[in-house]
Structures are given as C-alpha cells and as structure tokens.
Design a protein around this motif. Sequence first.
Motif, PDB file in Angstrom:
ATOM      1  N   SER A  27       0.860  -1.176   0.000  1.00  0.00           N
ATOM      2  CA  SER A  27       0.000   0.000   0.000  1.00  0.00           C
ATOM      3  C   SER A  27       0.907   1.240   0.000  1.00  0.00           C
ATOM      4  O   SER A  27       2.042   1.168  -0.480  1.00  0.00           O
ATOM      5  CB  SER A  27      -0.997  -0.018   1.150  1.00  0.00           C
ATOM      6  N   VAL A  28       0.439   2.388   0.505  1.00  0.00           N
ATOM      7  CA  VAL A  28       1.248   3.609   0.454  1.00  0.00           C
ATOM      8  C   VAL A  28       1.445   4.108   1.880  1.00  0.00           C
ATOM      9  O   VAL A  28       0.681   4.929   2.380  1.00  0.00           O
ATOM     10  CB  VAL A  28       0.585   4.696  -0.414  1.00  0.00           C
TER      11      VAL A  28
ATOM     12  N   TYR B 105      -0.925  10.904  -4.014  1.00  0.00           N
ATOM     13  CA  TYR B 105      -1.747  10.133  -3.077  1.00  0.00           C
ATOM     14  C   TYR B 105      -0.924   9.592  -1.918  1.00  0.00           C
ATOM     15  O   TYR B 105       0.243   9.236  -2.071  1.00  0.00           O
ATOM     16  CB  TYR B 105      -2.413   8.954  -3.802  1.00  0.00           C
ATOM     17  N   HIS B 106      -1.572   9.507  -0.757  1.00  0.00           N
ATOM     18  CA  HIS B 106      -1.013   8.782   0.377  1.00  0.00           C
ATOM     19  C   HIS B 106      -2.146   8.141   1.160  1.00  0.00           C
ATOM     20  O   HIS B 106      -3.245   8.690   1.218  1.00  0.00           O
ATOM     21  CB  HIS B 106      -0.197   9.710   1.295  1.00  0.00           C
ATOM     22  N   ASP B 107      -1.873   6.952   1.756  1.00  0.00           N
ATOM     23  CA  ASP B 107      -2.898   6.260   2.543  1.00  0.00           C
ATOM     24  C   ASP B 107      -3.351   7.070   3.755  1.00  0.00           C
ATOM     25  O   ASP B 107      -4.492   6.934   4.201  1.00  0.00           O
ATOM     26  CB  ASP B 107      -2.355   4.919   3.049  1.00  0.00           C
ATOM     27  N   ASP B 108      -2.458   7.864   4.312  1.00  0.00           N
ATOM     28  CA  ASP B 108      -2.817   8.665   5.489  1.00  0.00           C
ATOM     29  C   ASP B 108      -3.513   9.947   5.051  1.00  0.00           C
ATOM     30  O   ASP B 108      -2.985  10.702   4.229  1.00  0.00           O
ATOM     31  CB  ASP B 108      -1.570   9.011   6.304  1.00  0.00           C
ATOM     32  N   ASN B 109      -4.672  10.199   5.626  1.00  0.00           N
ATOM     33  CA  ASN B 109      -5.472  11.354   5.219  1.00  0.00           C
ATOM     34  C   ASN B 109      -4.973  12.621   5.908  1.00  0.00           C
ATOM     35  O   ASN B 109      -5.646  13.222   6.751  1.00  0.00           O
ATOM     36  CB  ASN B 109      -6.949  11.122   5.543  1.00  0.00           C
ATOM     37  N   LYS B 110      -3.746  13.007   5.548  1.00  0.00           N
ATOM     38  CA  LYS B 110      -3.150  14.244   6.044  1.00  0.00           C
ATOM     39  C   LYS B 110      -2.869  15.152   4.855  1.00  0.00           C
ATOM     40  O   LYS B 110      -2.365  14.694   3.830  1.00  0.00           O
ATOM     41  CB  LYS B 110      -1.824  13.961   6.762  1.00  0.00           C
TER      42      LYS B 110
END
Length: 568
Positions: free
Chosen positions: A444-445, A469-474
């Motif tokens: 994943s990322v 894109y990144h998996d963490d919603n920051k």
Amino acid sequence: MYSNSFLPIRLLAALLLLLLAHVSRAQSTATGPVPIRVDLTKELGEAKPIWAWFGYDEPNYTYMKDGKKLLTEISQLSKVPVFVRTHGLLVTGDGEAALKWGSTNAYTEDANGKPIYNWTIVDKIFDTYIERGMKPMAQIGFMPEALSTNPQPYRHYWKPGDNYNDIYTGWAYPPKDYAKFAELVYQWVRHSVERYGKQEVESWYWELWNEPNIGYWKGTTEEYIKLYDYTADAVKRALPTAKIGGPEVTGPNWDVSAKFMKAFLDHVVSGKNYVTGKTGSPLDFITFHAKGSPKVVDGIVQMNMGTQLRDIDKGFEIVASYPNLKKLPIIIGESDPEGCAACSEDLHPQNAYRNGTMYSSYTAASFARKHELADARGVNLLGAVTWGFEFENQPWFRGFRDLATNGVDKPVLNVFRMFGMMSGKRVQVQQDLAYNAQKLKAESVRGEADINAYATKGAQEAAVMVWHYHDDNKLEPGAPVSVQLKGVPARRVLVHHYRIDQQHSNSYEVWKSMGSPQNPTAEQIATLEKAGQLQAYTSPTWMDAKNGLLQLDFSLPRQGVSLIKVSW
C-alpha cells in the motif's frame, strides 16, 4: 573471513547506506520536481473505459429527483455508454426507497400459485438508463417473496448503526421452485427484447445475484451453481445472443471466496448442467468484487489500497488459471475503498475519506493500477464498477460513499470527468517512480507518497492524469511535479490543465466555508453546484513542443489530482 566482532560494524554500515539512500531520494523530491516522463511513442494497449461502470444498492433512487440528475451527469461525462448495476430488481415490495433496500414487485402469485408478472417499476428503472444512453448491467436478483424457501421476515428496516447482518432476510434464500424462477427470468428477458429491441438487449450484461459467498446468499455453493444453470438457460432461451455471467463473489483473496469462485468456474467448464444434463454452462463474462480496508490510526484515517489490489490480482490469477476462460471479459462488479456505501462517517469514522479529496486521489491511483494488474496476468479487464451513487433526502455531506449529496457533486465525481477525457491508447509512464502496481499491492502507500500518472494518446490529443496520493489522510505540503511528454507529433499544441484539490472542483470545502449549513439557501446551493464541477487550474494555453518534447511544471498538493490535456 571476518570474525563476529566485526558484525555490528558491518550491520551499522549497511543500515547507514540504506538511510543515506532514503535521505538522498527524499532530498531529491524536496529540492527538485518529481519527473513524470510520458512517452507517447510507446503504446501499452487500448485505454478501455473500465471506469464507466457504476452501481448502487437502492434501485428506487434511480428515478427520483436527485437520482435522475446524477445519472444525467454520469451519462454526460463519457463518450461511451455507461453501464449501471443495481440490486433488488426482483425483490417483492411497493417500490419504497430506503437504505440498503429496494423493490419492484416484478413477481407475485395468485391464490392458486399462478405467477403474476409486473414490469412497471423495472421498466421505470431501465427506461431512466436508456433515455440517457446508458446500459443496464442487469442483476438477476433477489428472490421474490412468493418463491423464497424462507420468506419471513422479508422486508428489513436497517439503518446506519444497526447490525449489518440484519439486511439478509427472506430475499436472500434459494427458490422453492427452480423452474418457476427460470420462467421469471425468461419472461423478463423476453419482455426486455419486446420493449427495447433485440440489438439493445444484446449489448447488456445479465448476471446472477450478488456476493453469494456471504450473507447475500443463504444457500450452498452448489445451490447457487444450480440456480445459475437454470438462469443461464432461461436467458439464452429468451435471447440466444444475450450475455450472461457470474458469480459476483466478494474478496477473491479470502480462501473461502477463492474456493467458491473456483467451484463455479470448474462447473461451467466441466460440470454436469442441472437443466440440460450436458457438460458445462454458458458463461460470457466473469465477475467478482474487490474492496479496500480503511481504519483510524492515531486519529487519522488510513486507507489500504493494497488490500483492494490483492483482491483484484487474486481474481485475475484465478481466471488466468483456466485456459478456456482466460480471455473472457472480466467485470469487477464492485471496486471500492471499502465495503459499505450506506454506512455513514458519523458512525464509522474510518469513512471520513469520502467527502473530500482523499476519495478522488485514491480513485485515480487505484484505477490506473487495475490496468497494470490485468496486463501482468494477461486477462481481459472490461470494467470496474464504482459502488457509489446518491442517497435521497439525507443530511448534507453525511459521509455516505456517494458521488453527490443532495444534487451537489462531490470531488470524486470529477475524477470520472477526467477519465472521460482520456481515450485511445494507454502509453508508457516511467517505471522508476516510488510505486507501481506490484509494490502498491504488497505495501500500500505507507512510506513516501505515490506521485504517479496514467497517460493516453488519441489521434489528435494526449492526456496525462497525475495524482499525489497517500494512505494517510493528512494534507501534507504539495510536491513540485514536472510532466515531460516525449513524441508529441506537432510543434504547436493547446494545453488544458484541470485540477481537483482543496481549492478546485471541491464542493465539500466550499460547503464547510459556508459554515456547513444543513439548510442552505438557493444561492448557496447554486454556488455549491458550481463548485462541484470540474474546474480548470489554468487558462488554456498554446505551447511549443521542441523536437517532440513538451514540459509542464507545477505544484500538486497532497491528495490532489491534475489532468493535462494536450491537443494538436
């Protein structure tokens, strides 16, 4: 030969080298733009519109006010017909719309058990599609009350926060009479041909049931296979050229799901048909579902695209293992970041990705990788259904997995508008970026961001979709990006640049800036509707390509998506 006393030094040196390599890479990203090199001369295959497929649980929303509005917009974002899949097309009831529920009353019986067919609501649904140039992915299900082996309770009244298993009631059971169910299917297909014409219905995809490996099917695997034989035979009797498929299992990477899928495919290849007694059963396309798995980590929503891509890849692997089936079209019947569209953000905080730009950047990054995974397995991916529509008369931006709220488009719908401007051939994007499909499937990322692109080329145009894109919603700082196109076949080109981020194509941020009104004024609604459309990042610009090379430099925020459209 080194003694053991040197091992700590050697280990430290190795770790130092790894750290330096990581720092070097991070610094290159921080000090210079990320190069996105696109080679228009290196074609990878057809840019199939796998994104032009949508679906939802509640069939009766189709012809309601906001449902018709959204379907119109979906139909207009694509130059090819959009396919639509919905549940509940044979469910008994009065047509009242509710969460995770819908009905058409297509089949009832009189006091003597004689079938009564009523296509009024089914026609109303399909008419709504056909009027907009869309096509049904006609789901044959679920079980009418009069045919269910365990009909009571039948209607459920599930709401967000209830036990999800409460939705599986009498409609989920096998028929008490397979021949009667087959006759219902035969009459439905024949009616469709009479109403819409043979050529139109030949272009549809008929499929049996939904996720029969979990609670949606209260029978055994063998009972599903039996129902498939009866259904496929009925479809082909009514229209021999109709397309029929299945099995719509969910989670092929789960052992139980893979076992179900293989049992079904074994049967259609070499099993004894329950209707004809011959070997095998008709199968024109293969379907399965794939979902991601978000969670909240340290107060932040963390996506898991890897889970979804592993499901997809396992489904492709299973299909590829059958030489006689490998080239059949595959439709991922539901392909989403997680599994419950009607579960709301307020009760399920892991779904907080849905209103903003994380959903749109996830969608861009994941759809591009579906092509890569299909190429690697050598299978024929035809479509991937986004299970997201709209929910009538719900609070604004409640956090359902939908494309619009109260008639206002969410950022994610604009990714599909971008895809709608991409066609022709897929072309090569450099392979030395942080992630490709295989690495993303495995990891994943979770480390550095996924800054990458998907590119296409037509006869007189090219398009590059770039995401950060990144998996963490920051909302981390943006990254400088340099898109470099090689092989541009003209000196003078027109460049359009579209953007989805916090300031562009984002009705959610505009709504929040208004104070998050639950009863917005007419003027506010008009502003929100405008904000929900795809917006240009810059004015259209004529540029010179030097020796076939064109370069565009810009900053792309985290969870942002850009589309560069070049025409000549």
